[in-house]
Write an enzyme that holds these catalytic residues in place. Structure first.
Site, PDB file in Angstrom:
ATOM      1  CG  HIS A  39     -23.590 -27.985 -42.823  1.00 27.72           C
ATOM      2  ND1 HIS A  39     -23.484 -29.273 -42.176  1.00 27.72           N
ATOM      3  CD2 HIS A  39     -22.961 -28.268 -43.709  1.00 27.72           C
ATOM      4  CE1 HIS A  39     -22.926 -30.134 -42.766  1.00 27.72           C
ATOM      5  NE2 HIS A  39     -22.742 -29.590 -43.956  1.00 27.72           N
ATOM      6  CG  ASP A  89     -28.735 -29.291 -41.583  1.00 26.24           C
ATOM      7  OD1 ASP A  89     -28.832 -28.595 -42.836  1.00 26.24           O
ATOM      8  OD2 ASP A  89     -27.725 -29.663 -41.312  1.00 26.24           O
ATOM      9  CG  HIS A 136     -21.703 -24.694 -36.860  1.00 22.57           C
ATOM     10  ND1 HIS A 136     -20.919 -23.512 -36.353  1.00 22.57           N
ATOM     11  CD2 HIS A 136     -20.940 -25.864 -35.983  1.00 22.57           C
ATOM     12  CE1 HIS A 136     -20.097 -23.715 -35.263  1.00 22.57           C
ATOM     13  NE2 HIS A 136     -19.903 -25.140 -35.111  1.00 22.57           N
TER      14      HIS A 136
END
Length: 740
Positions: free
Chosen positions: A695, A700, A605
């Site tokens: 991510h 997302d 992330h």
């Protein structure tokens, strides 16, 4: 083929083939045996017994080999004919029921590949026809869209907060000013920009009491029934954040009702409402000012009464002729002190009144860059001097009376050109470093210097602009803004400048520059189709998927195990209203987890511990996110994972996410059971949805929202049209058995 196990059609096919062959052998042997004579049967019976006894093992091995061969044949049949045909059917439905344009996979036998090519040709033909129809529809509806755009443009330029709602209190339209004002009303404006209060399809009753709005609507209804031409209602209310709002309400009538004749026969029809308009004014500061003024008046009255009483007593005593000199001096001192105190009190009141008068002068919020641009154009037009901008902070909003301020700048520029032969001027705007809440506007020139006496005379002289003398002076303009004005030299640059200290707009009221939409991109702050959404009494499970409002969300976490202490470090969410993804109404917030982040998760992330320093904690963020998602259906990809994190924080945050939840992973397995992967990237590739910001919670969430909008028509083709049907179908899929 179902993930995690063998396709059950394979053993069923082998079993069916085995049963069929066994029945065929049994029937054949029975028919041959029955055709033999009794004598021949007796002769063959011992022989058959010896053959079976000697060759039983061989027959068993032949049977096993035959079963394997049969299984291979059935599997080859499935892979070569059945499975490619099933996948082709799924991809064909995808092309038929959505706007996705993609090339079909050519696999399987020759006939299957030929069928795929025919489907592509038919889809291409349908696409051409659809584009032609869309062009004709767009041409017909162009006039309506122009009217909508005009209304949206008008609303966006209004300086008053305007919100339009349907009769259920759902927001249909709002302008920039309303968005900024609702942010100021938020209990936690620092969390996701206070995005939880306003949005298309959101309920206005999160801000206003339902009974208060209902009472105002009833009042309007009664006035309409009496034949009032322009019925309206007003009320004042306080918000949960402690703000005081003055609200004016006006009705929105149906088009049919507005077009009816104005006769008594149509009074009831004219009274039909479809919604209402709210015009909002934040009067918190006005109320505080009035309260302070009343307090000052009360204090002055009480203080004056006491002072006058003391003076009256002293004067009465001084009338006695035999009063001692020391006593007389004491009472005279009382009179002098009370007189001085009264004078000071009156002077203070006069100063307060003067400040209040300046405060009441109509000042407006104005973007500083716009003020500088207007000033440059005005200076060049009136004086002929070239004017340019230098170091203008494009994010500053000022609280100014722009007309008189522009006149002052033009006046000063004209005198510079006339008396000091200045050839050009520059304007500079920046925050005042030593005066928070103030901005400094500089009028810069290069040339000979001037004396302080000259500057003071220019400040006090009546302004002359374009041959016309005004009653105002530069000092009057400065006092209107409660600011300051002075002259400075920059010896290094051989320049000088006049500096005006001007108030910045109140942070509770000013519009951030980022909320302004310039050019052709106008945010979707309106959706008139929502006037049709009035069915609030039905159960959500009975509502059609196309009629619901959704909050599509995603989280990023410190790790994958919430039960072992992993925490949420980012939440991103977007809203779907009336089948549209609202890119302007988002919730995005980093969260301080108060713990370390797993080293394995950082490359995924990209969020490091340093990025989370100073961010709000989960107990502050979840209530704001709960308000953002109120009265909506939650949608996520592999939502069980995210919901587990939310559930573990219910006690700490004090909020429970009890909304229905739909999972795009499960729904993808429902509409495409023959696809090998239902990962987010794989589904996005099937639907031609671009993956941006993978991510990241917001990236997302946006991809998941686009995928969900593609899944809804495919579910409808399977007969899954309501929320209850979608949840039931999802629970039957293989992935629904996964637990976190």
């Amino acid at each position: 083929m179902k993930p995690g196990g063998m396709d059950r059609r394979l053993p069923l096919g082998v079993a069916a083939l085995a049963v069929g062959v066994a029945l065929w052998l049994a029937i054949t042997l029975f028919m041959v045996w029955s055709s033999l004579s009794p004598v021949l049967r007796l002769q063959l019976a011992p022989l058959l017994g010896r053959v079976l006894e000697a060759g039983g093992v061989v027959l068993a091995l032949m049977g096993v080999v035959w079963l394997f061969v049969s299984a291979w044949a059935v599997q080859a049949l499935l892979r070569g004919f059945v499975e490619p045909a099933a996948r082709l059917a799924e991809e064909g439905r995808l092309l038929v029921n959505t706007e996705v344009e993609r090339v079909l996979t050519l696999e399987g036998h020759t006939e299957n590949q030929a069928l795929a090519q025919v489907i592509e040709q038919l889809v291409a033909q349908r696409t051409r026809l659809r584009k032609e129809m869309d062009a004709r529809v767009a041409e017909v509806s162009q006039g309506i869209e122009r009217e909508r755009s005009r209304l949206a443009a008008l609303m966006s330029e209004l300086t008053q907060s305007v919100v339009v709602c349907n009769l259920d209190g759902r927001i249909l339209l709002y302008n920039h000013r309303a968005r900024v004002q609702f942010k100021a009303l938020s209990l936690a404006p620092e969390v996701a920009g206070g995005a939880e209060l306003i949005g298309l399809g959101r309920s206005i009753y999160t801000v206003f009491d339902r009974k208060l709005v209902a009472h105002a609507l009833e009042s309007i209804q009664q006035r309409m029934l009496r034949g009032a031409g322009e019925p309206s209602a007003q009320f004042v209310t306080s918000t949960a954040a402690g703000q005081l709002l003055r609200v004016q309400m006006a009705p929105v009538r149906s088009v049919q009702a507005d077009s009816l004749p104005q006769t008594e026969d149509f009074v009831a029809d004219r009274a039909e409402l479809t919604g209402f308009v709210l015009m909002l004014d934040n009067i918190t500061r006005e109320f505080e000012t009035e309260s302070a003024r009343d307090q000052v008046l009360h204090t002055l009255t009480e203080g004056t009464r006491s002072a006058l009483a003391n003076m009256q007593v002293a004067l009465d005593v001084l009338d006695y002729p035999d009063l001692e000199a020391s006593a007389r001096e004491r009472f005279q001192r009382v009179i002098r002190e009370e007189t001085r105190s009264l004078a000071q009190r009156i002077a203070s009141l006069e100063a307060d009144a003067a400040r209040a008068l300046k405060t009441r002068w109509p000042l407006e919020d104005m973007l500083g860059a716009d003020l500088v641009g207007a000033a440059m154009r005005r200076i060049e037009t009136v004086t002929g001097l070239p004017a340019s901008a230098l170091d203008v902070d494009a994010t500053l909003w000022l609280k100014v009376e722009s007309f008189s301020l522009l006149q002052a700048l033009v006046y000063l520029s004209a005198r510079l050109a006339e008396e000091f032969h200045v050839s050009f001027v520059q304007l500079r705007l920046s925050p005042a470093a030593d005066s928070p809440g103030w901005a400094q506007l500089d009028l810069i020139w290069a040339g000979q210097m001037m004396s302080t006496e000259t500057v003071m005379s220019w400040e006090m002289d009546a302004m002359r602009v374009g041959g016309e003398t005004m009653r105002l002076t530069v000092r009057d303009v400065v006092e209107r803004h409660a600011g300051a004005f002075w002259f400075e030299r920059e010896r290094v640059r051989h320049q000088a400048f006049f500096r005006l200290l001007l108030p910045m707009a109140d942070p509770r009221e000013q519009m951030a520059a980022a909320t302004l939409v310039r050019g052709d991109s106008r945010p979707e702050y309106y959706d008139f189709d929502l006037f049709r959404v009035t069915e609030q009494t039905r159960s959500l499970d009975e509502r059609r998927l196309s009629d619901l409002v959704y909050t599509v969300f995603d989280t990023e976490t410190t790790g994958l195990d919430p039960a072992q202490g992993d925490e949420i470090i980012q939440i991103g969410a977007a809203r779907i209203v009336n089948g549209k993804l609202l890119h302007q109404e988002c919730f995005e917030q980093l969260i301080d987890p108060r713990r370390a982040i797993s080293a394995a998760s950082i490359p995924i992330h990209g969020i490091t511990r340093d990025m989370l320093e100073g961010q709000p904690v989960i107990e502050d963020v979840l209530p704001a996110f709960h308000a953002f998602a109120q009265d909506t259906v939650l949608v996520g990809h592999n939502a069980a994972f995210d919901m587990r994190f939310l559930q573990l924080k219910e006690k700490a945050s004090g909020v429970v996410f009890g909304q229905p939840v739909l999972d795009t992973l499960l729904l993808s397995a429902v509409v495409h059971p023959n696809q090998e992967s239902h990962r987010l990237e794989a589904i996005a590739a099937r639907f031609n949805v671009p993956v941006i910001g993978r991510h990241t919670a917001m990236g997302d969430a946006m991809v998941t929202a686009e995928i969900f909008l593609k899944l809804v028509p495919l579910l409808a083709e399977l007969g899954i049209v309501t929320l209850g049907q979608a949840r039931e179908a999802a629970q039957k899929s293989y992935y629904a058995r996964l637990k976190y």
